[in-house]
Structure formats: C-alpha cells, structure tokens
Design a protein around this motif. Sequence first.
Motif, PDB file in Angstrom:
ATOM      1  N   VAL A  60       0.838  -1.188   0.000  1.00  0.00           N
ATOM      2  CA  VAL A  60       0.000   0.000   0.000  1.00  0.00           C
ATOM      3  C   VAL A  60       0.876   1.242   0.000  1.00  0.00           C
ATOM      4  CG1 VAL A  60      -1.761   1.278   1.250  1.00  0.00           C
ATOM      5  CG2 VAL A  60      -1.811  -1.215   1.226  1.00  0.00           C
ATOM      6  N   LYS A  61       0.584   2.175  -0.878  1.00  0.00           N
ATOM      7  CA  LYS A  61       1.326   3.431  -0.914  1.00  0.00           C
ATOM      8  C   LYS A  61       0.963   4.266   0.303  1.00  0.00           C
ATOM      9  CE  LYS A  61       2.196   7.554  -3.707  1.00  0.00           C
ATOM     10  NZ  LYS A  61       1.792   8.323  -4.890  1.00  0.00           N
ATOM     11  N   VAL A  62       1.974   4.834   0.957  1.00  0.00           N
ATOM     12  CA  VAL A  62       1.731   5.608   2.174  1.00  0.00           C
ATOM     13  C   VAL A  62       2.381   6.973   2.052  1.00  0.00           C
ATOM     14  CG1 VAL A  62       1.617   3.532   3.580  1.00  0.00           C
ATOM     15  CG2 VAL A  62       3.794   4.713   3.331  1.00  0.00           C
ATOM     16  N   ASN A  63       1.953   7.881   2.921  1.00  0.00           N
ATOM     17  CA  ASN A  63       2.518   9.222   3.005  1.00  0.00           C
ATOM     18  C   ASN A  63       3.286   9.369   4.302  1.00  0.00           C
ATOM     19  OD1 ASN A  63       1.544  10.776   0.642  1.00  0.00           O
ATOM     20  ND2 ASN A  63      -0.452  10.174   1.430  1.00  0.00           N
ATOM     21  N   THR A  64       4.386  10.082   4.255  1.00  0.00           N
ATOM     22  CA  THR A  64       5.155  10.361   5.466  1.00  0.00           C
ATOM     23  C   THR A  64       4.940  11.806   5.880  1.00  0.00           C
ATOM     24  OG1 THR A  64       7.067  10.883   4.093  1.00  0.00           O
ATOM     25  CG2 THR A  64       6.922   8.651   4.977  1.00  0.00           C
ATOM     26  N   PRO A  65       5.046  12.112   7.183  1.00  0.00           N
ATOM     27  CA  PRO A  65       4.687  13.438   7.677  1.00  0.00           C
ATOM     28  C   PRO A  65       5.674  14.517   7.269  1.00  0.00           C
ATOM     29  CG  PRO A  65       5.577  12.103   9.432  1.00  0.00           C
ATOM     30  CD  PRO A  65       5.424  11.199   8.254  1.00  0.00           C
ATOM     31  N   LEU A  66       5.140  15.728   7.107  1.00  0.00           N
ATOM     32  CA  LEU A  66       5.947  16.892   6.824  1.00  0.00           C
ATOM     33  C   LEU A  66       6.293  17.598   8.130  1.00  0.00           C
ATOM     34  CD1 LEU A  66       3.810  18.302   3.882  1.00  0.00           C
ATOM     35  CD2 LEU A  66       5.965  17.066   3.676  1.00  0.00           C
ATOM     36  N   PRO A  67       7.360  18.389   8.156  1.00  0.00           N
ATOM     37  CA  PRO A  67       7.688  19.129   9.381  1.00  0.00           C
ATOM     38  C   PRO A  67       6.675  20.224   9.641  1.00  0.00           C
ATOM     39  CG  PRO A  67       9.094  19.823   7.568  1.00  0.00           C
ATOM     40  CD  PRO A  67       8.318  18.642   7.066  1.00  0.00           C
ATOM     41  N   HIS A  68       6.574  20.621  10.903  1.00  0.00           N
ATOM     42  CA  HIS A  68       5.714  21.748  11.251  1.00  0.00           C
ATOM     43  C   HIS A  68       6.343  23.049  10.774  1.00  0.00           C
ATOM     44  CE1 HIS A  68       2.893  19.840  14.300  1.00  0.00           C
ATOM     45  NE2 HIS A  68       3.564  18.866  13.737  1.00  0.00           N
ATOM     46  N   ARG A  69       5.509  24.006  10.444  1.00  0.00           N
ATOM     47  CA  ARG A  69       5.976  25.317  10.018  1.00  0.00           C
ATOM     48  C   ARG A  69       6.254  26.145  11.260  1.00  0.00           C
ATOM     49  NH1 ARG A  69       1.670  27.303   7.071  1.00  0.00           N
ATOM     50  NH2 ARG A  69       2.381  26.121   5.268  1.00  0.00           N
ATOM     51  N   GLU A  70       7.504  26.383  11.552  1.00  0.00           N
ATOM     52  CA  GLU A  70       7.892  27.079  12.777  1.00  0.00           C
ATOM     53  C   GLU A  70       7.319  28.491  12.802  1.00  0.00           C
ATOM     54  OE1 GLU A  70       9.344  25.848  15.300  1.00  0.00           O
ATOM     55  OE2 GLU A  70       9.759  23.892  14.421  1.00  0.00           O
ATOM     56  N   GLY A  71       6.684  28.829  13.938  1.00  0.00           N
ATOM     57  CA  GLY A  71       6.213  30.186  14.154  1.00  0.00           C
ATOM     58  C   GLY A  71       4.930  30.532  13.439  1.00  0.00           C
ATOM     59  N   SER A  72       4.351  29.599  12.683  1.00  0.00           N
ATOM     60  CA  SER A  72       3.153  29.932  11.917  1.00  0.00           C
ATOM     61  C   SER A  72       1.880  29.772  12.719  1.00  0.00           C
ATOM     62  CB  SER A  72       3.061  29.033  10.684  1.00  0.00           C
ATOM     63  OG  SER A  72       2.781  27.702  11.066  1.00  0.00           O
ATOM     64  N   GLY A  73       1.947  28.966  13.810  1.00  0.00           N
ATOM     65  CA  GLY A  73       0.738  28.677  14.574  1.00  0.00           C
ATOM     66  C   GLY A  73      -0.136  27.639  13.896  1.00  0.00           C
ATOM     67  N   GLU A  74       0.327  27.106  12.761  1.00  0.00           N
ATOM     68  CA  GLU A  74      -0.438  26.107  12.037  1.00  0.00           C
ATOM     69  C   GLU A  74       0.353  24.811  11.968  1.00  0.00           C
ATOM     70  OE1 GLU A  74      -1.456  27.513   8.205  1.00  0.00           O
ATOM     71  OE2 GLU A  74      -2.786  29.098   8.931  1.00  0.00           O
ATOM     72  N   SER A  75      -0.340  23.706  12.034  1.00  0.00           N
ATOM     73  CA  SER A  75       0.307  22.419  11.884  1.00  0.00           C
ATOM     74  C   SER A  75       0.170  21.956  10.446  1.00  0.00           C
ATOM     75  CB  SER A  75      -0.330  21.387  12.826  1.00  0.00           C
ATOM     76  OG  SER A  75      -1.687  21.216  12.504  1.00  0.00           O
ATOM     77  N   LEU A  76       1.148  21.204   9.996  1.00  0.00           N
ATOM     78  CA  LEU A  76       1.112  20.642   8.654  1.00  0.00           C
ATOM     79  C   LEU A  76       0.870  19.146   8.746  1.00  0.00           C
ATOM     80  CD1 LEU A  76       4.083  22.567   6.990  1.00  0.00           C
ATOM     81  CD2 LEU A  76       1.646  22.925   6.635  1.00  0.00           C
ATOM     82  N   LEU A  77      -0.234  18.778   9.363  1.00  0.00           N
ATOM     83  CA  LEU A  77      -0.551  17.366   9.492  1.00  0.00           C
ATOM     84  C   LEU A  77      -1.019  16.827   8.143  1.00  0.00           C
ATOM     85  CD1 LEU A  77      -2.444  17.153  12.899  1.00  0.00           C
ATOM     86  CD2 LEU A  77      -0.020  17.455  12.426  1.00  0.00           C
ATOM     87  N   LEU A  78      -0.623  15.606   7.864  1.00  0.00           N
ATOM     88  CA  LEU A  78      -1.032  14.984   6.611  1.00  0.00           C
ATOM     89  C   LEU A  78      -2.473  14.509   6.686  1.00  0.00           C
ATOM     90  CD1 LEU A  78       2.138  12.960   5.632  1.00  0.00           C
ATOM     91  CD2 LEU A  78       1.197  14.945   4.471  1.00  0.00           C
ATOM     92  N   PRO A  79      -3.197  14.546   5.567  1.00  0.00           N
ATOM     93  CA  PRO A  79      -4.608  14.153   5.577  1.00  0.00           C
ATOM     94  C   PRO A  79      -4.816  12.654   5.650  1.00  0.00           C
ATOM     95  CG  PRO A  79      -3.928  14.757   3.360  1.00  0.00           C
ATOM     96  CD  PRO A  79      -2.781  15.105   4.270  1.00  0.00           C
ATOM     97  N   HIS A  80      -3.817  11.857   5.276  1.00  0.00           N
ATOM     98  CA  HIS A  80      -3.981  10.409   5.343  1.00  0.00           C
ATOM     99  C   HIS A  80      -2.620   9.728   5.283  1.00  0.00           C
ATOM    100  CE1 HIS A  80      -3.993  11.338   1.018  1.00  0.00           C
ATOM    101  NE2 HIS A  80      -3.304  10.215   0.908  1.00  0.00           N
ATOM    102  N   TYR A  81      -2.597   8.470   5.659  1.00  0.00           N
ATOM    103  CA  TYR A  81      -1.398   7.633   5.592  1.00  0.00           C
ATOM    104  C   TYR A  81      -1.479   6.695   4.399  1.00  0.00           C
ATOM    105  CZ  TYR A  81       2.245   4.330   7.075  1.00  0.00           C
ATOM    106  OH  TYR A  81       3.358   3.545   7.129  1.00  0.00           O
ATOM    107  N   TYR A  82      -2.629   6.015   4.255  1.00  0.00           N
ATOM    108  CA  TYR A  82      -2.846   5.110   3.131  1.00  0.00           C
ATOM    109  C   TYR A  82      -3.467   5.874   1.967  1.00  0.00           C
ATOM    110  CZ  TYR A  82      -2.314   1.233   6.475  1.00  0.00           C
ATOM    111  OH  TYR A  82      -1.852   0.354   7.417  1.00  0.00           O
TER     112      TYR A  82
END
Length: 225
Positions: free
Chosen positions: A8-30
């Motif tokens: 199954v193709k998967v996604n790996t997490p991106l780093p958080h954007r420092e100081g932005s107050g926003e998270s860069l969470l991925l929408p899915h793994y699979y």
Amino acid sequence: MKENRDSVKVNTPLPHREGSGESLLLPHYYDGLIEAGCDEAGRGCLAGSVYAAAVILPDGYENPLLNDSKQLTEKRRYELREQIERDAVAWAVGIVTPEEIDKINILNASILAMHRALDQLKVRPEAIIVDGNRFKKYQDLPHTTIVKGDGKYMAIAAASILAKTYRDDYMNQLAKEYPQYDWQKNKGYPTKAHREAIRQYGTTPYHRMSYNLLGDGQLSLQFED
C-alpha cells in the motif's frame, strides 16, 4: 512507524511550520483507502475509564488547527471537537471501565477501547492508523501504528481530541460525586493531591486497583498482547 501491508502506498509526515501557529498534518497515511484514525486518553490515570476515539475524515479535508490534543488549550480542544463532529465522515468513542482495566491490563484495555470505537463507526474503514506503537488486528483491516501520530496525521489528531474531551467530561461528572479527589483538575492522573486524598479517604469504585495508587513503588502495569 510500523506498517503491516507493504504493497500500500503511504505518506510520510511533513515538518511543522515554525512560528506559523499552524500544523502541517497529513490528511492520510494510506492512499486510496477509507482510513480511520484512533487514539486513547486516560491510560496513565489512577481512576476512571480509559476512552478511545476513531475518526474518518473526508478525502482532502483541511483544518490547520488540528493537532495533538496535548498541544492545545482546553478551549481550543472543545472548539475543534464541534468541528470534527460536524465535518467527519464518521466518528465514535469507545470506553473500557476500571473493572475491565484491572482484569485485562491497561494496554489491552486501551486497544479494546479503540476496537469498541471502530465497532460503532457508521462507515466501515478500509484501513486504520493508530497513535503509539501497539495495536491488535481489527477484523481483516490493514493497520499501522505511528509513534506520536497525533502530531503527524489529521485523523489521529482528531481522535485524540475526541477521546480527551469526552474523558474530561466524564471525570468532571465523577468529581461531583467524589469532590475530595480533585478530579475536576487532575482528571484522575497521579498528582500529589490525588494520592493524598487516597491516603486520607481510601479508594472509590472508580479507582484502578491493579495500579500502585499511593505511588510507593512502580505502577502495576502489565503490558501484554
């Protein structure tokens, strides 16, 4: 991360954007599968049930405020709970009682609570992602355990928020019945005030008797499959 279906193709997490107050969470793994995120709350508590949630978010869902519940204020957690319940394709909360925890141990109870949440989903997932590093196979679905997954994937973050807020509501109710244990503040965790109350007043039906409640030794936790 541990993955149990390599094809199954998967996604790996991106780093958080420092100081932005926003998270860069991925929408899915699979990729291409209906995915449920799972997390629990209350594993380290001396009293109360353990809660877990399962959440399926819409494909392409975006909410930059979603994050690990422990990184959010109480006010923001409850605001996000309303958004998650409104926007999710499906969500559910599972509960395992203190009596069950004492019989099967807290690790097994945490996994059982996740299974119970998955049982209640109105949409059947095709894959599961779980915060942490331990899980038991659920039905015939592929699953992946992700250490600190509540800070990496949106569905797990959403599950962490639901599990935390619903358990907090539960402990606030118990605090009205047993105000001397300070549960409205400590939510059943092993604070000094909580343990002093146990010494003074004894235990309640909600205490986990398999734990070292007074803190005079190692916690009696048995982590077994």
